[in-house]
Design an enzyme around this catalytic site. Structure first.
Site, PDB file in Angstrom:
ATOM      1  N   GLY A 297       0.838  -1.202   0.000  1.00 37.27           N
ATOM      2  CA  GLY A 297       0.000   0.000   0.000  1.00 37.27           C
ATOM      3  C   GLY A 297       0.862   1.237   0.000  1.00 37.27           C
ATOM      4  N   ARG A 298       1.482   1.522   1.159  1.00 34.65           N
ATOM      5  CA  ARG A 298       2.307   2.714   1.312  1.00 34.65           C
ATOM      6  C   ARG A 298       3.384   2.816   0.218  1.00 34.65           C
ATOM      7  NH1 ARG A 298       3.789   4.962   6.274  1.00 34.65           N
ATOM      8  NH2 ARG A 298       3.183   3.007   7.252  1.00 34.65           N
ATOM      9  N   CYS A 365      -6.914  23.666  17.597  1.00 33.45           N
ATOM     10  CA  CYS A 365      -6.677  23.966  19.016  1.00 33.45           C
ATOM     11  C   CYS A 365      -6.213  22.727  19.776  1.00 33.45           C
ATOM     12  CB  CYS A 365      -7.942  24.545  19.651  1.00 33.45           C
ATOM     13  SG  CYS A 365      -8.333  26.193  19.051  1.00 33.45           S
ATOM     14  N   GLU A 366      -5.062  22.228  19.394  1.00 34.56           N
ATOM     15  CA  GLU A 366      -4.400  21.105  20.041  1.00 34.56           C
ATOM     16  C   GLU A 366      -2.899  21.336  19.939  1.00 34.56           C
ATOM     17  OE1 GLU A 366      -5.716  18.430  21.495  1.00 34.56           O
ATOM     18  OE2 GLU A 366      -7.800  18.457  20.823  1.00 34.56           O
ATOM     19  N   TYR A 394      -2.041   6.950   4.049  1.00 33.74           N
ATOM     20  CA  TYR A 394      -2.468   7.235   5.422  1.00 33.74           C
ATOM     21  C   TYR A 394      -2.526   8.733   5.693  1.00 33.74           C
ATOM     22  CZ  TYR A 394      -1.369   2.320   5.549  1.00 33.74           C
ATOM     23  OH  TYR A 394      -1.322   0.974   5.261  1.00 33.74           O
TER      24      TYR A 394
END
Length: 439
Positions: A297-298, A365-366, A394
């Site tokens: 996949g990747r 806001c994290e 991903y």
């Protein structure tokens, strides 16, 4: 789905560019991907925007095939849909003859919508629900990779009730350390995946007697973003020993699913050596006389995609922060896995300008909404653009609308042309499916 925490020397911008032949820097047009200026993409579609290169995907698929062919191996490639499930991308792999590795009914139906035949799919995953199994059998799924004795019994009962025979392979957990990020190793005894090797012979024998079941072979998957062929060599040697043991007990074994997990270079390293990997496959399992499957996949889609973003502002607060209009809700990997992604300015003058450390962050806001810390970058004025590299796998599949941020658009490049494949979500789309119970 991630790489290990990067602790080496970070590559310079020129080294990042040189390691990626699909990218070029033009004095006038700036950074180009597959010959298309990224500034033109941003001008037409806005930012943040996912940009995928069909040519890059096709070339990487062909390189994997060529590596197997050089070893006289016939390996059936089933693209891992979880890496990037966009219909346009699934269609690319359908056209080159790939099957699909799916882990949910949604992925199965997506792949079917893209034209991939169900008989050319492998259904993996540790928690297949009864409704998913029923639907997959009704579609004519090619193979279930069985993760437990309980799942085997469930599929037998459902297939018998439906008067269908399910083709299965038992997923063996080889207890091999793939040397990758702890959150994405899948082949250790402590992981939730697969069946302990000691339990395989007894379960295989029982599977051969169950109604509604045809057991064909074994499957294994030891992790993701693996950069060395050595963990595969250990796992495949154990799989080969198991095949021989099962045959010695009179069992028929005709299929071996090699899994996926081939790693890429997120920095300026080359990633997995395909020739070395194929040589390991040839040496360890090439003489078993089984049909070989692979679930990449990747490796195929990761370097074939990027996230294009614009600078909202630079903030000086003890250290320099470059705030982008992209955030962790687009690209989650850095927040979730401490994953490293290269960042290139799109403007040619800026690319060659003096650099100084900056934290590259998003507007969510994290505190975890951070793409890079102390990255050496030039001054980036409001409105300038940057490319977050190797985001084809991903990335979009893990994105969300957290902080009520509409999802980004997506564009596919093919033959020097850009095509919109996902429109930018509108703010009103965020609540279109919600219901006010008390009008």
């Amino acid at each position: 789905m991630a790489d290990a925490v990067f602790t080496g020397q970070e590559p310079e911008l020129m080294d990042l560019l040189a390691a990626r032949p699909a990218f070029t820097m033009h004095a006038q047009d700036g950074l180009c991907f597959e010959g298309v200026p990224l500034n033109a993409i941003a001008d037409q579609y806005g930012t943040p925007v996912w940009v995928y290169g069909a040519g890059s995907m096709q070339a990487r698929y062909a390189a994997l095939q060529a590596a197997f062919a050089a070893q006289a191996l016939d390996v059936h490639i089933h693209y891992a849909v979880k890496a990037n499930d966009h219909l346009a991308i699934l269609d690319i792999f359908r056209r080159v003859g790939a099957g699909a590795d799916v882990v949910s009914l949604g992925e199965l139906l997506r792949a079917r919508r893209a034209g991939i035949a169900a008989e050319n799919m492998v259904y993996s995953g540790v928690g297949k629900a009864e409704t998913e199994i029923e639907a997959a059998l009704a579609q004519g799924i090619g193979q279930f990779n069985i993760e437990s004795a309980e799942e085997l019994d469930m599929i037998s009962a459902i297939a018998t009730r439906m008067r269908i025979t399910a083709t299965v392979a038992l997923r063996m957990n080889p207890d091999v350390d793939a040397g990758t990020h702890a959150k994405i190793t899948t082949g250790l005894a402590e992981n939730k995946f697969g069946i302990a090797a000691a339990d395989i012979p007894g379960l295989y024998a029982r599977a051969a007697t169950l109604p509604g079941i045809t057991v064909r072979g074994l499957a294994l998957h030891i992790g993701s973003q693996i950069l060395s062929p050595e963990p595969y060599a250990l796992a495949y040697a154990k799989a080969a020993d198991m095949v021989r043991s099962l045959r010695a007990q009179g069992q028929e074994v005709t299929v071996l699913d090699l899994g996926g997990g081939i790693g890429i270079g997120y920095h300026d390293e080359p990633g997995m050596n395909l020739a070395a990997f194929a040589a390991v496959v040839k040496r360890e399992v090439g003489g078993l006389g089984v049909k070989l499957l692979m679930e990449p996949g990747r490796y195929i889609v990761g370097p074939a995609g990027l996230l294009l973003a614009s600078v909202v502002l630079q903030k000086q607060a003890g250290k320099r922060f470059v705030v982008l209009d992209a955030a962790m809700n687009e690209l989650m990997r850095p927040a979730m896995y401490e994953a490293w992604h290269g960042i290139l300015p799109v403007d040619a003058v800026l690319f060659h300008g003096p650099a100084r450390p900056a934290d590259v962050v998003g507007p969510v806001c994290e505190s975890a909404d951070c793409f890079a810390k102390n990255r050496m970058l030039p001054d980036l004025a409001t409105g300038t653009r940057v490319a977050l590299l190797d985001a084809g796998a991903y990335g979009a599949v893990m994105s969300s609308s957290y902080n009520a941020r509409p999802r980004a658009a997506a564009v596919l490049l093919a033959d020097g042309q850009s095509r919109l494949i996902t429109p930018r979500q509108r703010p009103e789309d965020l609540w279109a499916d919600e219901i006010l119970p008390y009008p």
